[in-house]
Write a protein that holds these residues in place. Structure first.
Motif, PDB file in Angstrom:
ATOM      1  N   THR A  52       4.431  13.275   3.097  1.00  0.00           N
ATOM      2  CA  THR A  52       4.496  11.943   3.700  1.00  0.00           C
ATOM      3  C   THR A  52       3.474  11.019   3.044  1.00  0.00           C
ATOM      4  N   ILE A  53       2.307  11.578   2.695  1.00  0.00           N
ATOM      5  CA  ILE A  53       1.302  10.730   2.040  1.00  0.00           C
ATOM      6  C   ILE A  53       1.812  10.282   0.675  1.00  0.00           C
ATOM      7  N   ALA A  54       2.406  11.217  -0.068  1.00  0.00           N
ATOM      8  CA  ALA A  54       2.922  10.856  -1.400  1.00  0.00           C
ATOM      9  C   ALA A  54       3.962   9.750  -1.285  1.00  0.00           C
ATOM     10  N   VAL A  55       4.850   9.883  -0.308  1.00  0.00           N
ATOM     11  CA  VAL A  55       5.884   8.856  -0.140  1.00  0.00           C
ATOM     12  C   VAL A  55       5.245   7.522   0.242  1.00  0.00           C
ATOM     13  N   PHE A  56       4.207   7.596   1.099  1.00  0.00           N
ATOM     14  CA  PHE A  56       3.536   6.367   1.506  1.00  0.00           C
ATOM     15  C   PHE A  56       2.876   5.692   0.309  1.00  0.00           C
ATOM     16  N   VAL A  57       2.212   6.494  -0.514  1.00  0.00           N
ATOM     17  CA  VAL A  57       1.538   5.916  -1.684  1.00  0.00           C
ATOM     18  C   VAL A  57       2.567   5.301  -2.625  1.00  0.00           C
ATOM     19  N   LEU A  58       3.672   6.001  -2.806  1.00  0.00           N
ATOM     20  CA  LEU A  58       4.733   5.458  -3.670  1.00  0.00           C
ATOM     21  C   LEU A  58       5.248   4.121  -3.148  1.00  0.00           C
ATOM     22  N   SER A  59       5.476   4.067  -1.835  1.00  0.00           N
ATOM     23  CA  SER A  59       6.006   2.826  -1.296  1.00  0.00           C
ATOM     24  C   SER A  59       4.947   1.735  -1.355  1.00  0.00           C
ATOM     25  N   LEU A  60       3.686   2.138  -1.213  1.00  0.00           N
ATOM     26  CA  LEU A  60       2.598   1.159  -1.330  1.00  0.00           C
ATOM     27  C   LEU A  60       2.538   0.628  -2.762  1.00  0.00           C
ATOM     28  N   TRP A  61       2.731   1.529  -3.714  1.00  0.00           N
ATOM     29  CA  TRP A  61       2.734   1.117  -5.125  1.00  0.00           C
ATOM     30  C   TRP A  61       3.824   0.076  -5.351  1.00  0.00           C
ATOM     31  N   MET A  62       4.940   0.312  -4.711  1.00  0.00           N
ATOM     32  CA  MET A  62       6.042  -0.626  -4.885  1.00  0.00           C
ATOM     33  C   MET A  62       5.797  -1.934  -4.169  1.00  0.00           C
ATOM     34  N   ALA A  63       5.311  -1.834  -2.934  1.00  0.00           N
ATOM     35  CA  ALA A  63       5.284  -3.018  -2.068  1.00  0.00           C
ATOM     36  C   ALA A  63       4.068  -3.885  -2.312  1.00  0.00           C
ATOM     37  N   VAL A  64       2.952  -3.284  -2.657  1.00  0.00           N
ATOM     38  CA  VAL A  64       1.723  -4.059  -2.784  1.00  0.00           C
ATOM     39  C   VAL A  64       1.187  -3.918  -4.201  1.00  0.00           C
ATOM     40  N   PRO A  65       1.763  -4.639  -5.134  1.00  0.00           N
ATOM     41  CA  PRO A  65       1.326  -4.498  -6.519  1.00  0.00           C
ATOM     42  C   PRO A  65      -0.140  -4.879  -6.687  1.00  0.00           C
ATOM     43  N   ALA A  66      -0.649  -5.671  -5.749  1.00  0.00           N
ATOM     44  CA  ALA A  66      -2.025  -6.129  -5.880  1.00  0.00           C
ATOM     45  C   ALA A  66      -2.998  -4.954  -5.939  1.00  0.00           C
ATOM     46  N   ILE A  67      -2.683  -3.869  -5.276  1.00  0.00           N
ATOM     47  CA  ILE A  67      -3.608  -2.731  -5.250  1.00  0.00           C
ATOM     48  C   ILE A  67      -3.576  -1.974  -6.563  1.00  0.00           C
ATOM     49  N   PHE A  68      -2.385  -1.768  -7.071  1.00  0.00           N
ATOM     50  CA  PHE A  68      -2.224  -0.854  -8.207  1.00  0.00           C
ATOM     51  C   PHE A  68      -2.144  -1.587  -9.531  1.00  0.00           C
ATOM     52  N   GLY A  69      -2.198  -2.905  -9.487  1.00  0.00           N
ATOM     53  CA  GLY A  69      -2.024  -3.646 -10.729  1.00  0.00           C
ATOM     54  C   GLY A  69      -0.566  -3.980 -10.907  1.00  0.00           C
ATOM     55  N   THR A  70      -0.304  -5.240 -11.142  1.00  0.00           N
ATOM     56  CA  THR A  70       1.077  -5.674 -11.261  1.00  0.00           C
ATOM     57  C   THR A  70       1.629  -5.351 -12.641  1.00  0.00           C
ATOM     58  N   GLY A  71       2.840  -5.694 -12.817  1.00  0.00           N
ATOM     59  CA  GLY A  71       3.402  -5.624 -14.156  1.00  0.00           C
ATOM     60  C   GLY A  71       4.355  -4.486 -14.373  1.00  0.00           C
ATOM     61  N   SER A  72       4.223  -3.410 -13.592  1.00  0.00           N
ATOM     62  CA  SER A  72       5.169  -2.316 -13.802  1.00  0.00           C
ATOM     63  C   SER A  72       6.549  -2.770 -13.352  1.00  0.00           C
ATOM     64  N   ALA A  73       7.516  -2.450 -14.136  1.00  0.00           N
ATOM     65  CA  ALA A  73       8.880  -2.758 -13.726  1.00  0.00           C
ATOM     66  C   ALA A  73       9.212  -1.904 -12.511  1.00  0.00           C
ATOM     67  N   GLY A  74       9.994  -2.460 -11.611  1.00  0.00           N
ATOM     68  CA  GLY A  74      10.373  -1.710 -10.420  1.00  0.00           C
ATOM     69  C   GLY A  74       9.486  -2.010  -9.247  1.00  0.00           C
ATOM     70  N   GLN A  75       8.403  -2.753  -9.470  1.00  0.00           N
ATOM     71  CA  GLN A  75       7.558  -3.115  -8.342  1.00  0.00           C
ATOM     72  C   GLN A  75       8.112  -4.338  -7.643  1.00  0.00           C
ATOM     73  N   PHE A  76       7.611  -4.552  -6.438  1.00  0.00           N
ATOM     74  CA  PHE A  76       8.109  -5.632  -5.604  1.00  0.00           C
ATOM     75  C   PHE A  76       7.280  -6.886  -5.867  1.00  0.00           C
ATOM     76  N   THR A  77       7.942  -8.024  -6.021  1.00  0.00           N
ATOM     77  CA  THR A  77       7.225  -9.280  -6.195  1.00  0.00           C
ATOM     78  C   THR A  77       7.150  -9.981  -4.848  1.00  0.00           C
ATOM     79  N   VAL A  78       5.924 -10.085  -4.346  1.00  0.00           N
ATOM     80  CA  VAL A  78       5.756 -10.694  -3.031  1.00  0.00           C
ATOM     81  C   VAL A  78       6.043 -12.187  -3.133  1.00  0.00           C
ATOM     82  N   GLY A  79       6.740 -12.706  -2.140  1.00  0.00           N
ATOM     83  CA  GLY A  79       6.995 -14.143  -2.119  1.00  0.00           C
ATOM     84  C   GLY A  79       8.337 -14.516  -2.695  1.00  0.00           C
ATOM     85  N   GLU A  80       9.039 -13.534  -3.250  1.00  0.00           N
ATOM     86  CA  GLU A  80      10.363 -13.835  -3.766  1.00  0.00           C
ATOM     87  C   GLU A  80      11.385 -13.540  -2.667  1.00  0.00           C
TER      88      GLU A  80
END
Lengths: 614, 551
Positions: A52-80
């Motif tokens: 569950t933690i791994a899934v949470f971290v993965l979804s966090l990576w996707m949803a909050v690019p600010a934490i992990f650094g933006t730019g990776s394809a497949g991440q979520f762009t907030v505000g769009e």
């Protein structure tokens, strides 16, 4: 779908989304193999929690690019506002069923809520000693089902995940639940299955009435009927194939939710063209879908499974039930009912709002009457989810208001916020009840009292969470309720008064419960000597919930940044649709003010957060 | 007949028709017939008696499966290389019009042969029949299957009757296989008496139809029907035709175990061995549904193409009659099956009522298919495909269910649901397998049973949307949906007993483990139930091919 095409997938979100979705199920499958010997229950627990933690971290990576650094394809762009991270693979070509996933501002926060609460519920599952292995297998399967509903953009796929949740939940309540577990489990299953059969009929209705050939090329590409990845001649050929089939009188049906929405919102929608017994097809579909969804929400009078299921379920499952499963209903209404059947949404707005207010008031009164602590919290869920219904339903962008959609958008935004906030606060409340139950093995409100003296830290955290549920300014419960109540004023003064009045009832039952449980001189109930302080594990679950309840109350824009663009666009589109539907000439003032309305709305949100902070 | 055709030419024609046209498409049946002869011969030679009859039967059936597979592959090759219309032109009448060879024949034969392979393996694992009874048992099974293959390809009312009898008579003997058990003998007798009665009524109905229309050849009958007008005028043939049709319907309903001709089914299933139940509930059901399709489409449609438009239109009333009858029976069968299953305590009886209920769902698909015929060819094919897909998944679901019952009987010595209490403690694997099968029978995703139900309901919905018999089809949708919810109760009750309830104190033996030969068999049957629920494109392509028979 063979192995080679999967490996060759070029869609950047394919692996992240697929992993978030199926990692729990895969681990559940691995746990089912006899790799971990009998008796090593702790290893199973750790594997489950780690997943569950791994899934949470993965979804966090996707949803909050600010934490992990933006730019990776497949991440979520907030505000769009639009659909992002879309994954589109053919599944059953004969029925145009696709493995179509995607997230937008509505689903991304809900996915995050799901993965987050799954981690906490997994941590809360430690005390479960009975049949540890099957428990975790079912728990992880449940997580896949929940995430699947939020990310599916294909109606068939959506339905599959919707149903996949039922069986694990049935067993989780039926095996690990309280004394009346079997009754509660079958009741839950039966209610939901009845709703989903109706939903299936609506799905089939919409499928056979749909024809993607009526859409324009831009709409076909935007709704991923024709993959935007295709270029040049491939794209032209795909588009031409659809149009030529349409011209030849052979409709191309679809399960694609985006395409169905585009078809439903077109001015000559085929869903509005057919009628059965004096009601349009979209009205039938809307009602069938609505019944399916409100059973899950749940709404009075189909709420009776909820108190039983919540009370009998073990604590972590109650957290999941209240925190995530109820949101599925609201999500279904906002994602499916309104965009696909706007005409019916407009004409049944009174129904949705009325159901919302009735459950709000009824749930609050029922909560007041409860003697069982957990049952009281369960009825508070009925009452709180009523706000969600009311917020979603206030279709005030009508002729009389010059099609101004700001009040409605406020309501839908409020409903979305309420769903997320309720996810935090109700999971927290159920956990707090569970902590107490684990120690004294009863939930009778009459026999509590004086817990504050015995467990001061626990009691403060619990009171904080209960205040969040109450809707105290500065806590997460406040924002949603206020936005919904304000927005309903524009739609119906009576409903607004009722929902404002319910706040008093809410305060009454929560404050009364706090008084009976936590205050008082001393604890006189059974097992008083077991009232030990919270363990570190329990703190690790409770503290994040309390912190989030405060953070979202003080800085609601954390959520609104995700939700508002998508919600506003949907509401704006539907308001435009209403205008076209009425055939009324656009009043120049309303059309010009779109941008200033947006700014006003943002200002309103900001002022709430400031107000809450004080 | 051409009067100046001499005997030689006639003989030559018949010979050509038999040897060149018919027999090449009859290879699966020939294999079954040869195997039956071989099984009987082996009993006469002392040395050959040592050979296990099960393996002889298995060998013969494998040949039959191979030929059935070849047939369907060649049909598929035609379908790919040409349009659907050409494929239909490839429909052939065998043996002077007695049988029809087309994609439905090929699909059902493949299904039956494939089922037989699994079934024989299952009987070898479960140990019924024992060595002594083996030759009898397999002879009867293969004989009945031969009849079922003929049911699937019957094109002539005489053949319909012959095929039904050929499938039924060995089944009566099979029901009484457990010699010396009162329940078994009673079941066989009941089955035989019911069967004889139904056969008599059916034969009378056939004679009425043949008498009015002057032929027994189904396509000719349809053309005659289309030519008749003023059916309901005084002196018209409407009444005789309607009564004849209903009487034929009685015979078909008996084979389908449709309400109100289902009474034999629970008694036979409960009295006979679970192995026999598996055979009757899967193979017999598949053949009966195929025959229903044959008769309904044979009488109600005349075929594709513009030259038939007028005939198809004038057959509208016939189709309306057929759809009404099938839909009414379907709704009754489904509802009564599910309601009666609720009170059962014996697992085999429960599965018998579940079989009845599923016959109801299947008939809904048939009703939708007939309703759509003449309105939309593509939708008709989809509806037939839905029914065929349902039959394909049903093979695995029900065979697995009966296999579990039989294998649990071998270890627990009981077929009562109560005796399964708490099996999850000792045999989690078996309980999971049972769970998958039962949940698939309820029709929940992501299992094969869901896809089948989804396809059938979607065909009924398509009929509603296209306005084909709309009120009737809406009733079917509502009945089907409500029944899905009702059926949840009794399937889940079995699971509840297996998981929630404590094991009985007097249980002496544990059930078989999943890692064993019986366990492997159950796994082999359950895996397709899951995989066909997720990846169903492959089987659906074959079902679509079978659907091409209609229109």
């Amino acid at each position: 779908m063979g192995i080679a095409p999967i490996l060759a997938v070029t869609q950047p979100a394919f692996w992240p989304l697929t992993l978030i979705l199926f990692l729990p199920a895969i681990v559940a499958g691995i746990l089912a193999l006899p790799l971990i010997p009998r008796g090593k229950d702790d290893s199973i627990r750790w594997v489950g929690l780690a997943t569950t933690i791994a899934v949470f971290v993965l979804s966090l990576w996707m949803a909050v690019p600010a934490i992990f650094g933006t730019g990776s394809a497949g991440q979520f762009t907030v505000g769009e506002a639009g659909m992002q991270a879309v994954v589109d693979q053919p599944w059953i070509p004969a029925f145009n069923i696709n493995y179509l996933l995607g997230v937008d501002g509505i689903s991304m926060p809900l996915v995050l809520l799901t993965t987050f609460l799954s981690v906490l519920a997994a941590a809360a599952s430690w005390p479960i000693e009975k049949h540890v292995r099957p428990y975790w297998i079912l728990f992880l399967l449940l997580e896949t089902g929940m995430i699947g509903v939020f990310v599916s953009l294909d109606f068939f796929l959506f339905y599959v995940f919707w149903e996949v949740m039922l069986l694990p939940m049935y067993f989780l309540i039926g095996i690990w639940g309280g004394p009346r577990r079997e009754y509660a489990a079958i009741k839950f299953f039966l209610y939901t299955l009845a709703g989903s059969v109706l939903m299936l009929l609506a799905i089939l209705m919409l499928y056979f009435a749909s024809d993607v050939g009526t859409l324009s090329d831009e709409q076909l590409i935007a709704s991923h009927v024709v993959s935007p990845v295709l270029e040049g001649t491939e794209r032209t050929a795909a588009l031409a194939a659809i149009h030529s089939a349409h011209d030849a009188g052979k409709p191309v049906h679809t399960f694609n939710l985006l395409a169905l929405a585009a078809i439903g919102q077109s001015q000559n929608s085929p869903f509005a063209a057919t009628s059965f017994w004096g009601m349009t097809l979209e009205s039938w579909a809307f009602l069938l879908l609505l019944i399916g969804f409100v059973i899950k929400v749940p709404v009075v009078p189909v709420h009776t499974w909820l108190p039983d299921a919540h009370v009998e379920a073990p604590t972590p499952i109650s957290m999941i039930l209240a925190g995530v499963l109820l949101k599925l209903g609201g999500y279904g209404i906002i994602r499916i009912c309104y965009p696909i059947c706007p005409g019916a949404g407009l004409s049944f707005a009174w129904l949705v709002c009325g159901l919302g207010v009735v459950s709000m008031v009824y749930g609050a009164f029922a909560a007041l009457a409860q003697k069982d602590f957990k049952r009281m919290v369960a009825y508070s869920s009925v009452s709180h989810m009523g706000y969600v219904m009311l917020g979603l339903g206030v279709w005030s962008a009508v002729d009389g208001h010059g099609y101004q959609w700001d009040a409605w958008a406020q309501g839908v935004n409020g409903a979305m916020f309420q769903m997320l906030a309720h996810g935090i606060s109700s999971a927290g409340m159920f956990f707090m009840v569970g902590v107490l139950y684990d120690r004294v093995h009863h939930r009778n409100l009459e026999e509590f009292g004086g817990i504050f003296n015995r467990m001061p830290l626990y009691a403060s955290l619990a009171v904080a969470i209960f205040f969040a549920g109450l809707g105290l300014p500065g806590m997460c419960g406040f924002i949603g309720e206020v936005l919904v109540t304000l927005s309903s004023w524009n739609y119906s003064r009576l409903l607004a008064v009722c929902s404002a009045f319910t706040v008093i009832l809410t305060a009454a039952y929560i404050l009364w419960a706090i008084q009976r449980v936590y205050l008082g001189a001393e604890y006189k109930g059974p097992h008083g000597d077991h009232l030990t302080p919270m363990t570190r594990r329990e703190l690790a679950i409770a503290v994040p919930l309390v912190v989030l309840a405060v953070v979202f109350g003080v800085a609601p824009q954390l959520i609104f940044n995700y939700v508002t663009p998508t919600v506003n666009r949907q509401v704006e589109t539907l308001a435009e649709w209403t205008r076209g539907h009425d055939g009324a000439s656009a009043s120049a003032g309303a059309a010009a003010s779109t941008d200033s309305e947006k700014a006003e709305f943002q200002a309103a949100i900001d002022s709430f957060s400031v107000g809450g902070g004080r | 007949m051409n009067p100046d055709r001499n005997l030689g030419a006639l003989l030559n024609g018949t010979l050509h028709d038999t040897l060149v046209v018919s027999l090449p498409h009859f290879r699966p049946e020939l294999c079954l017939a040869a195997t039956i002869v071989l099984l009987l011969l082996c009993r006469m030679v002392p040395l050959l008696r040592l050979v296990d009859s099960g393996f002889i039967a298995l060998g013969g059936v494998l040949f039959s499966l191979f030929f059935a597979w070849e047939d369907i592959l060649s049909l598929r090759a035609t379908a790919w290389s040409s349009s659907i219309g050409d494929l239909l032109a490839g429909r052939q009448e065998l043996f002077g019009g007695l049988l029809a060879f087309d994609s439905l024949t090929a699909y059902i034969r493949l299904l039956l042969a494939g089922f037989l392979v699994l079934f024989i393996l299952f009987t070898k694992v479960s140990g019924i029949p024992d060595r002594e009874d083996g030759a009898d048992f397999y002879t009867l099974v293969l004989g009945a299957t031969l009849g079922m293959c003929l049911m699937a390809s019957a094109n002539h009312l005489l053949m319909v009757f012959m095929a039904v009898e050929m499938a039924s008579v060995p089944s009566y003997a099979l029901a009484g296989l457990l010699k010396g058990r009162k329940a078994s003998s009673e079941a066989a007798l009941k089955y035989a008496v019911y069967g004889a009665g139904a056969a008599g009524v059916m034969l009378y109905g056939l004679s009425l139809l043949a008498g009015v229309l002057g032929t027994c050849h189904l396509p000719t009958m349809a053309r005659q029907l289309a030519a008749l007008d003023a059916l309901w005028m005084p002196g018209g043939a409407g009444l005789a035709l309607a009564i004849g049709g209903l009487m034929v319907g009685v015979g078909l309903a008996f084979k389908l175990s449709a309400v109100p001709f289902h009474f034999w089914c629970p008694d036979v299933f409960a009295g006979a061995a679970a192995e026999v139940g598996a055979f009757l509930s899967v193979a017999s059901k598949a053949a009966a549904v195929a025959l229903l399709l044959r008769v309904a489409f044979g009488l109600g449609t005349t075929g594709p193409g513009p030259e038939h438009v007028a005939q198809m239109a004038s057959l509208g009333e016939t189709r309306h009659f057929i759809v009404g009858g099938i839909a009414l029976l379907a709704a009754l069968t489904c509802t009564l099956g599910n309601l009666a299953a609720y009170g059962q305590t014996n697992m085999k009886r429960l599965l018998a009522y579940s079989t009845i209920a599923h016959a109801g769902y299947l008939m809904m698909g048939v009703a939708a298919a007939v309703a759509l015929a003449g309105r939309d060819a593509e939708a008709t094919r989809s509806a037939v495909a839905a029914v065929c897909f349902y039959l394909g998944t049903y093979v695995f679901m029900n065979l697995a269910a009966f296999a579990i019952v039989a294998l649990l009987r071998n270890s627990l010595r009981s077929e009562e649901i109560a005796s399964y209490a708490g099996l999850i403690r000792s045999n989690p694997g078996i309980v999971v397998a049972t769970g998958v099968v039962l949940v698939s029978l309820i029709g929940l995703p992501p299992l094969a049973g869901f896809v089948s139900k989804f396809l059938v309901f979607s065909s009924v919905m398509e009929a509603v949307m296209l306005g084909a018999e709309r009120p009737l089809m809406l009733v079917l949708l509502v009945v089907g949906g409500a029944n899905t919810v009702i059926s949840l109760f009794y399937y889940l009750r079995v699971l509840k007993v297996m998981t929630f309830d404590p094991p009985p104190a007097d249980r002496t033996a544990d059930a078989f483990p999943l890692v064993s030969i019986p366990g492997a068999l159950v796994t082999a049957l359950v895996v397709p139930v899951v995989s066909l629920g997720v990846f169903w494109s492959g089987l659906y392509a074959f079902a679509r091919l079978a659907g091409a028979f209609a229109s």
